[in-house]
Motif scaffolding. Structure first.
Motif, PDB file in Angstrom:
ATOM      1  N   GLU A 188       0.927   4.387  -2.714  1.00 15.07           N
ATOM      2  CA  GLU A 188       0.347   5.478  -2.574  1.00 15.07           C
ATOM      3  C   GLU A 188       1.744   6.485  -3.006  1.00 15.07           C
ATOM      4  OE1 GLU A 188      -2.272   6.755  -1.958  1.00 15.07           O
ATOM      5  OE2 GLU A 188      -3.148   4.652  -1.990  1.00 15.07           O
TER       6      GLU A 188
ATOM      7  N   GLU B 160      -3.287  12.437   2.122  1.00 18.64           N
ATOM      8  CA  GLU B 160      -3.775  11.884   3.313  1.00 18.64           C
ATOM      9  C   GLU B 160      -3.545  10.093   3.281  1.00 18.64           C
ATOM     10  OE1 GLU B 160      -7.963  11.562   5.889  1.00 18.64           O
ATOM     11  OE2 GLU B 160      -7.470  13.513   4.743  1.00 18.64           O
ATOM     12  N   LYS B 161      -3.896   9.755   2.091  1.00 17.95           N
ATOM     13  CA  LYS B 161      -3.885   8.402   1.766  1.00 17.95           C
ATOM     14  C   LYS B 161      -2.360   7.755   1.914  1.00 17.95           C
ATOM     15  CE  LYS B 161      -7.896   7.929  -1.531  1.00 17.95           C
ATOM     16  NZ  LYS B 161      -7.998   7.545  -2.927  1.00 17.95           N
TER      17      LYS B 161
ATOM     18  N   GLN C 163      -0.245   9.351   3.887  1.00 17.40           N
ATOM     19  CA  GLN C 163       0.077   9.268   5.430  1.00 17.40           C
ATOM     20  C   GLN C 163      -0.585   8.147   5.883  1.00 17.40           C
ATOM     21  OE1 GLN C 163      -1.279  12.873   7.797  1.00 17.40           O
ATOM     22  NE2 GLN C 163      -2.707  11.523   8.377  1.00 17.40           N
ATOM     23  N   ASN C 164      -1.718   7.829   5.697  1.00 15.60           N
ATOM     24  CA  ASN C 164      -2.490   6.718   6.255  1.00 15.60           C
ATOM     25  C   ASN C 164      -1.634   5.251   5.949  1.00 15.60           C
ATOM     26  OD1 ASN C 164      -4.435   8.032   7.447  1.00 15.60           O
ATOM     27  ND2 ASN C 164      -5.896   7.975   5.857  1.00 15.60           N
TER      28      ASN C 164
ATOM     29  N   ASP D  92       0.898  -1.254   0.023  1.00 13.69           N
ATOM     30  CA  ASP D  92       0.031  -0.048   0.023  1.00 13.69           C
ATOM     31  C   ASP D  92       0.868   1.437  -0.094  1.00 13.69           C
ATOM     32  OD1 ASP D  92      -2.255  -1.520   0.041  1.00 13.69           O
ATOM     33  OD2 ASP D  92      -2.571  -1.455   2.285  1.00 13.69           O
TER      34      ASP D  92
ATOM     35  N   TRP E  20       1.745   1.674  13.180  1.00 16.06           N
ATOM     36  CA  TRP E  20       1.014   0.930  14.234  1.00 16.06           C
ATOM     37  C   TRP E  20       1.500  -0.441  14.167  1.00 16.06           C
ATOM     38  CZ3 TRP E  20      -1.933   1.046  18.055  1.00 16.06           C
ATOM     39  CH2 TRP E  20      -3.012   0.074  18.147  1.00 16.06           C
TER      40      TRP E  20
ATOM     41  N   TRP F  29       1.487   4.946   5.555  1.00 18.20           N
ATOM     42  CA  TRP F  29       2.839   4.627   6.360  1.00 18.20           C
ATOM     43  C   TRP F  29       2.369   4.738   7.876  1.00 18.20           C
ATOM     44  CZ3 TRP F  29       7.452   3.799   5.679  1.00 18.20           C
ATOM     45  CH2 TRP F  29       8.005   4.111   4.301  1.00 18.20           C
ATOM     46  N   LEU F  30       1.119   5.283   8.236  1.00 18.85           N
ATOM     47  CA  LEU F  30       0.751   5.145   9.757  1.00 18.85           C
ATOM     48  C   LEU F  30       0.473   3.878  10.166  1.00 18.85           C
ATOM     49  CD1 LEU F  30      -1.441   8.292  10.470  1.00 18.85           C
ATOM     50  CD2 LEU F  30       0.810   7.802  11.130  1.00 18.85           C
ATOM     51  N   LYS F  31      -0.263   2.917   9.155  1.00 16.27           N
ATOM     52  CA  LYS F  31      -0.387   1.658   9.328  1.00 16.27           C
ATOM     53  C   LYS F  31       0.987   0.872   9.581  1.00 16.27           C
ATOM     54  CE  LYS F  31      -3.389  -0.389   6.437  1.00 16.27           C
ATOM     55  NZ  LYS F  31      -3.824  -0.898   5.301  1.00 16.27           N
TER      56      LYS F  31
END
Length: 588
Positions: free
Chosen positions: A200, A236-237, A239-240, A196, A247, A242-244
């Motif tokens: 992105e 934002e996609k 960012q999300n 992902d 986490w 990478w945040l996954k």
């Protein structure tokens, strides 16, 4: 190599990547040897600590303490040297591999037919050639060899723990499945997450590159706010994605730390009981060594998970790059004929072609051009004029029919030989961010500055170039933005002229220029078309009127052929075009 499979490791893809290390096999083996030495040195140090505590401190022995300390110092120095060589040459090997793969990729893309680029995102291709390549390099510098070195350390540490005290070792081994299972789940989750991330990153690169390239349109139509909102969503996609990964890391690493701490606590507790019960009187050194060995055993597991992330990101990147390398979108260059003396006779025979399957653009086009003739092709937008030029250069393959140059099918020419005989001046001139000299010669060593200046003088553009700061060394910047459209056209004319083609193509090359530039271009046109076969996609009236023959196209078919006067007398399609497009210009 299904990118959505979530497989932790693709062996076939990895073998293909490893094949690129063959030219550097000595370095590869050297790095592997350094990894083995690092594992040996890492387990020797805790063993020496155990001996120092039990044999030189608990039972005071100054001589043995000195000897063991000197040995430990030597091992530490050897470990540092091995680590230095390992880090440098693992990175060196990675850089060599990505250099070779990047060259292969760029060379492969240079041979793609135009249809591939028509349907591919420029930003995505740039990502593959630049960022994805760096990820592949990290497979060697931070992934594969690091994982191998850590695995060897773990195996050596486990063996030493069994050797020192098998009961304490079993306590540690009982805890191991927990962290191994957590590592496995972590790897699989991160594989999907990094797919992902790469997707992105490509989307973000593509969006930014397109908007920067088309910034004039964005500002002209006041789309700044809209594009800003679009960018916000794409960012934002990104960012999300990478945040996954953040986490997953936030969950895994605390679990690994807890398991390691539990293992140390159990070993100290059990070892302490043995000492209290007088079962083992020399447990102190062993306990200290075990604490070090647990770190050697568990820390690599945490690092391996992290390095495996790097390895997986590199594998995902390699998968994407190899997909491009495996793409068969090249023009089949199977011709064997090389001619440097093409006369310039052209013949299109019942040529049919479509950019999209089952959607023909040309419907049985047939015409001939004799060597040295100048023909003009006119017609409304979308009539198929530029398509004829694309087919002549074999940017696309025809569906049926034939195209002959000097009675030889263009497929029988070597592609480089065919294109060397054809020079094209496009309406939208592309210039590189380089000097005028290099944009004209395209760094062809056979085209000297003196040759360029002589040619510029012949077609009347030397004065214009010499008036620029630095003259022929003037840097036109990216896409030639430092020059006007008319000046770029003049550079394109000169570039075509110095290549000394047998066939010259002017694709609406005199449109959208100022009056002064048009006069220079008209003079240049007369000079460079003299004595050579010329095809002019017509826009300016003066050029059309002087053509030996005019071909009139409509909806992919030739509807009229003749000279300017002949076609006007017929009062047909050309006459209507003339009245609609050219009458006002002629009156002026």
């Amino acid at each position: 190599m299904d990118k959505d499979s979530g497989k932790a490791f693709d062996l076939r893809l990895f073998r293909r990547l490893m094949a690129h290390t063959r030219p550097y096999r000595l370095t590869f083996y050297g790095v592997a040897l350094a990894a083995i030495l690092l594992s040996v040195f890492s387990v020797i140090i805790p063993y020496l600590v155990q001996k120092i505590i039990d044999n030189a401190i608990m039972v005071p022995n100054a001589e043995m303490l000195l000897n063991l300390s000197v040995i430990m110092l030597g091992v530490l120095l050897a470990q540092v040297i091995s680590q230095l060589l390992f880090n440098y040459y693992a990175n060196w090997l990675g850089e060599m591999v990505i250099k070779d793969v990047r060259i292969d990729l760029f060379k492969h893309m240079l041979g793609f037919r135009m249809k591939y680029f028509d349907s591919s995102s420029l930003g995505v291709l740039v990502t593959r050639a630049v960022q994805d390549m760096q990820r592949i390099g990290e497979i060697f510098s931070q992934g594969f060899f690091m994982i191998v070195a850590d695995l060897l350390k773990m195996l050596a540490a486990a063996a030493m723990m069994l050797y020192l005290n098998w009961k304490l070792a079993l306590i540690v081994f009982v805890i191991m499945p927990v962290i191994l299972y957590a590592t496995r789940l972590f790897q699989k989750a991160m594989k999907v997450a990094f797919i992902d991330v790469r997707a992105e990153v490509s989307n973000l690169n593509s969006f930014v590159q397109e908007r920067i390239t088309g910034m004039k349109i964005v500002q002209l139509f006041t789309r700044e706010r809209i594009e800003s909102e679009n960018f916000r969503g794409i960012n934002e996609k990104h960012q999300n994605a990478w945040l996954k990964t953040v986490w997953y890391n936030s969950i895994f690493f605390p679990i690994a730390e807890i398991v390691s701490s539990v293992a140390i606590g159990l070993v100290v507790w059990y070892g302490g009981l043995q000492n209290v019960a007088n079962i083992s009187v020399d447990i102190a050194g062993t306990l200290f060594a075990f604490i070090l060995y647990i770190e050697i055993l568990f820390r690599p597991l945490r690092q391996i998970a992290d390095k495996f992330n790097t390895l997986q990101m590199g594998m995902v990147a390699a998968n994407r790059v190899f997909k491009i390398l495996d793409t068969q979108s090249n023009i089949q260059d199977v011709g064997t004929i090389e001619k440097g003396d093409v006369r310039g006779n052209l013949k299109f025979s019942d040529v049919r072609f479509g950019y999209v399957e089952n959607e023909e653009v040309l419907h049985g086009v047939t015409f001939e051009v004799q060597a040295g003739e100048t023909i003009a092709i006119v017609g409304a937008t979308g009539a198929g004029k530029s398509t004829i030029i694309n087919l002549l250069n074999r940017f696309y393959e025809i569906n049926s029919g034939s195209i002959l140059v000097d009675d030889i099918d263009i497929k029988d020419f070597k592609l480089s030989s065919l294109r060397a005989q054809i020079a094209v001046v496009l309406q939208d001139v592309f210039l590189f961010a380089d000097t005028i000299e290099n944009n004209i010669s395209l760094k062809n060593s056979s085209i000297t500055l003196d040759t360029i200046k002589a040619a510029a003088d012949e077609i009347g553009v030397d004065e214009f170039i010499s008036s620029l700061p630095g003259g022929y060394q003037y840097n036109v910047k990216e896409r030639g933005t430092m020059l006007s459209s008319g000046q770029r056209q003049l550079i394109a004319f000169l570039r075509a002229y110095v290549s000394n083609p047998s066939i010259l193509v002017l694709d609406e090359a005199t449109s959208s220029v100022d009056t002064y530039s048009e006069q220079l271009i008209q003079r240049a046109t007369e000079r460079i078309t003299e004595g050579r076969t010329s095809i002019i996609i017509a826009h300016r009236l003066a050029t059309i009127k002087k053509a030996d023959k005019i071909i009139v196209m409509d909806a992919g078919q030739i509807v009229e052929t003749g000279t300017h006067k002949q076609l006007l007398k017929r009062k047909g399609y050309y006459s209507k075009l003339y009245e609609a497009q050219f009458m006002e210009e002629e009156v002026a």
